[in-house]
Design a protein around this motif. Structure first.
Motif, mmCIF file in Angstrom:
data_model
loop_
_atom_site.group_PDB
_atom_site.id
_atom_site.type_symbol
_atom_site.label_atom_id
_atom_site.label_comp_id
_atom_site.label_asym_id
_atom_site.label_seq_id
_atom_site.Cartn_x
_atom_site.Cartn_y
_atom_site.Cartn_z
ATOM 1 N N SER A 52 -64.912 15.050 -36.783
ATOM 2 C CA SER A 52 -66.578 14.832 -36.970
ATOM 3 C C SER A 52 -66.800 13.317 -37.061
ATOM 4 O O SER A 52 -65.864 12.592 -37.441
ATOM 5 C CB SER A 52 -66.826 15.780 -38.112
ATOM 6 O OG SER A 52 -66.951 14.920 -39.112
ATOM 7 N N GLY A 53 -67.840 12.916 -36.180
ATOM 8 C CA GLY A 53 -68.192 11.803 -36.475
ATOM 9 C C GLY A 53 -67.602 10.819 -35.349
ATOM 10 O O GLY A 53 -68.024 9.640 -35.262
ATOM 11 N N CYS A 54 -66.979 11.438 -34.476
ATOM 12 C CA CYS A 54 -66.265 10.805 -33.357
ATOM 13 C C CYS A 54 -67.321 10.610 -32.169
ATOM 14 O O CYS A 54 -67.046 10.134 -31.033
ATOM 15 C CB CYS A 54 -65.066 11.356 -32.998
ATOM 16 S SG CYS A 54 -65.133 12.769 -31.710
ATOM 17 N N LYS A 56 -69.311 13.114 -30.364
ATOM 18 C CA LYS A 56 -69.284 14.377 -29.448
ATOM 19 C C LYS A 56 -70.623 14.625 -29.298
ATOM 20 O O LYS A 56 -71.046 14.904 -28.061
ATOM 21 C CB LYS A 56 -68.589 15.543 -29.842
ATOM 22 C CG LYS A 56 -67.023 15.269 -30.303
ATOM 23 C CD LYS A 56 -66.238 16.458 -30.804
ATOM 24 C CE LYS A 56 -66.759 16.971 -32.117
ATOM 25 N NZ LYS A 56 -66.548 16.288 -33.294
ATOM 26 N N SER A 57 -71.239 15.010 -30.259
ATOM 27 C CA SER A 57 -72.743 15.426 -30.218
ATOM 28 C C SER A 57 -73.650 14.368 -29.534
ATOM 29 O O SER A 57 -74.531 14.387 -28.550
ATOM 30 C CB SER A 57 -73.471 15.680 -31.339
ATOM 31 O OG SER A 57 -72.930 16.637 -31.890
ATOM 32 N N THR A 58 -73.288 13.141 -29.850
ATOM 33 C CA THR A 58 -73.932 11.864 -29.334
ATOM 34 C C THR A 58 -73.796 11.760 -27.607
ATOM 35 O O THR A 58 -74.718 11.766 -26.856
ATOM 36 C CB THR A 58 -73.703 10.593 -29.799
ATOM 37 O OG1 THR A 58 -73.662 10.448 -31.181
ATOM 38 C CG2 THR A 58 -74.237 9.296 -29.012
ATOM 39 N N ALA A 59 -72.623 12.262 -27.141
ATOM 40 C CA ALA A 59 -72.442 12.315 -25.874
ATOM 41 C C ALA A 59 -73.173 13.419 -25.325
ATOM 42 O O ALA A 59 -73.863 13.082 -24.002
ATOM 43 C CB ALA A 59 -70.822 12.220 -25.345
#
Ligand code: ADP
Ligand code: MG
Lengths: 268, 286
Positions: A52-54, A56-59
């Motif tokens: 989490s925090g890598c 993924k959602s941002t992408a």
């Protein structure tokens, strides 16, 4: 939709979208993504796997056009047209005041189509997720898994080319999650659509996808890619096969590799 | 979800508990209605006895029987007064709803608009209406308009603040979804923000209904004898000058009853609009 033709094997698919040298910086100092490169092909089932925090959602949010990258290019093969995107979030994100049918209507409704005009599409989407008899129910009358199915039906109703799913089953119990995983593969087999599926479960990513894109954090980037060359359709037997166990080990190693990279960078 | 397991392993205990729970449930249901009614009857009875036993003269404290008698006797005058007060209350409430919701919508459309006008709303809200009312009656010639304005000032704020909060409480994922599907501002307002705000608005409406009545009564006191028909507050003042205490009580009774009716109607409306989907309307065990 090209429902009749089957998805060509990996390596022979046309490109759908390129992400090239994507950087995303929040508040001037949080590097959520740094030099992310990813090509998504038509028919890919891609899992974005990472701690989490890598990013993924941002992408996903960049692909969905919910925000703009700080630098880099996202190019769509053939452009991005209305109804090309379907999105499913971690929560079902239904409107509680609206019936199941009205919730699934939303993407069409926002494009000015009346309920009567698209009732066929709505029923088709509800049938796809097995909820055709619940069209008049309110979300609160449904279980968590059923709400998620409504959410998927809403994403399907425009017959999108690409479906983005951000940890859609993370909040569900394991039995429901397995069931929804099976059904999602069935759907994908019928619709031949492209899926980008965010998860932090190695098992889920191996079961579902043909490409696992492993991401590392701080800054968020693609660390490696694992190809899952098990044929579809995949059934419950696949979950207990030796091939599945082997692939899970491979993906797990890749994930740990990504986390260690992160450790080195953090101490450097 | 460990409830089914528990039921399997310790079913006798759960059965007993469930039985007790059902009994408590039934008791609650009966008490919910009977208790307040009984207490009210008891209070009225004690009031009556207090007056009779102590031989209190009716110009100091009339008994409940005399109040009812007066209410019937003076019904012609009192019902006219009730109608006047009710009219002002309902009109003020209607304008408060329109103004409160309208302003709230404008607030959420433009942050600058909110920054510019929110202070005015707060100033109007925190200034006691009795202190503004005399000025209003100096500047506003039309008595009805003056009364309306006073009642509106008191009533509109809870609607404004609740609705603004509601319009800003939309689920962020739904907001994203609307954006992805290219919703216009108007669509977002109509299909997402207004339904989200509905429960908040209805909560504000319940408060505003009572406040509109208070505003109407208070401003009537300030306005004093008026050209237009006289409301309940004026009748109370007038009866006070004449030491007609039973009539004061009768008019008071009508005001209280009006307040209760307004609150009940607002609650019923709230239930009618929300019971299908909103958490507040859903009964859960324990
Ligand atoms: N809107 C935002 N503002 C500031 N920082 C953010 C925002 N969204 C995400 N981040 C940061 O970017 C990083 C990646 O977040 P995210 O994409 O949500 O990760 P993931 O989905 O992989 O858990 C995190 O460090 C997070 O704190
Ligand atoms: Mg995330």
């Amino acid at each position: 939709m090209s429902n009749t033709s089957s998805i060509p094997p990996l390596g022979q698919r046309d490109a759908l979208l390129h992400m090239a040298n994507i950087d995303k910086v929040f508040n001037g100092n949080v590097e959520a993504l740094k030099n992310l490169n990813l090509t998504v092909n038509q028919g890919d089932f891609i899992s974005l796997l990472g701690p989490s925090g890598c990013g993924k959602s941002t992408a996903l949010r960049l692909i969905a056009g919910l925000m703009r990258q700080t630098s880099g290019q996202i190019t769509w093969n053939g452009g991005l047209n209305e109804g090309d995107l379907g999105v499913v979030f971690q929560e079902p994100t239904l409107m509680p005041w609206a019936t199941v049918e009205q919730n699934v209507w939303l993407p069409h409704r926002l494009r000015g189509k009346s309920l009567d005009d698209v009732r066929g599409d709505i029923m088709w989407a509800l049938k796809m997720v097995g909820l055709e008899s619940f069209q008049k129910s309110y979300p609160r009358e449904l279980s968590g898994g059923m709400k998620m199915r409504v959410s998927i039906a809403r994403a399907l109703v425009t017959q999108p080319r690409l479906i983005l799913m951000d940890e859609p089953f993370a909040a569900l119990d394991e039995i429901t999650r397995h069931k929804l995983n099976n059904d999602l593969l069935m759907l994908r087999d019928k619709l031949k659509c492209t899926v980008i599926f965010v998860t932090h479960s190695v098992f889920e990513s191996v079961f579902l996808s043909d490409r696992i894109v492993v991401m590392a954090a701080r800054p968020g980037r693609v660390s490696s890619e694992v190809t899952v060359d098990a044929p579809y359709p995949r059934t419950e037997e696949f979950r207990t096969s030796a091939q599945y166990a082997e692939l899970c080990r491979k993906a797990s190693d890749a994930l740990h590799g990504a986390m260690n990279q992160h450790g080195e960078r953090a101490s450097a | 979800m460990s409830a089914p397991e528990m039921q399997n392993t310790q079913s006798p205990v759960v059965d007993l508990e469930e039985l007790q729970y059902a009994r408590a449930q039934r008791r609650d249901k009966i008490a919910k209605w009977t208790l307040p009614v009984l207490m009210l009857l008891l209070a009225i009875f004690l009031w009556d006895r207090l007056v009779v036993w102590n031989e209190i003269p009716h110009y100091i404290l009339p008994g409940p029987g005399l109040v009812i008698e007066t209410l019937i006797e003076d019904w012609g005058m009192l019902s006219d007064a009730l109608w006047v007060t009710l009219k002002i209350t309902l009109m003020a409430l209607a304008v408060a709803v329109l103004g409160g919701v309208g302003l709230a919508v404008l607030f959420t459309q433009s942050r600058y608009f909110e920054m510019a006008f929110y202070p005015f709303a707060v100033i109007l809200q925190v200034t006691p209406v009795v202190s503004i009312a005399p000025l209003i009656f100096i500047y506003v010639d039309n008595r009805l308009a003056g009364l309306l304005l006073c009642a509106w000032i008191v009533a509109f704020f809870p609607i404004l603040s609740n609705t603004t909060l509601g319009l800003n409480s939309t689920d962020h994922n739904l907001r994203d979804l609307y954006k992805i599907y290219g919703a216009t501002r108007w669509q977002r307002l109509r299909y997402l923000q207004l339904p989200t705000a509905l429960p908040y608005f209805l909560g504000g409406l319940r408060i505003a209904g009572g406040l509109a009545l208070i505003g109407a009564v208070v401003s009537e006191y300030v306005a004093g004898t008026g050209g237009i028909g006289s409301g309940l507050a004026f009748r109370i003042l007038e009866a006070g000058y004449r030491l007609n205490i039973p009539r004061m009580f009768a008019a008071l009774l009508l005001i209280a009853a009006t307040g209760v009716v307004i609150f009940t109607l607002a609650s019923l409306l709230s239930h009618a609009l929300l019971h299908k989907w909103h958490e507040s309307a859903i009964k859960r065990e324990n």
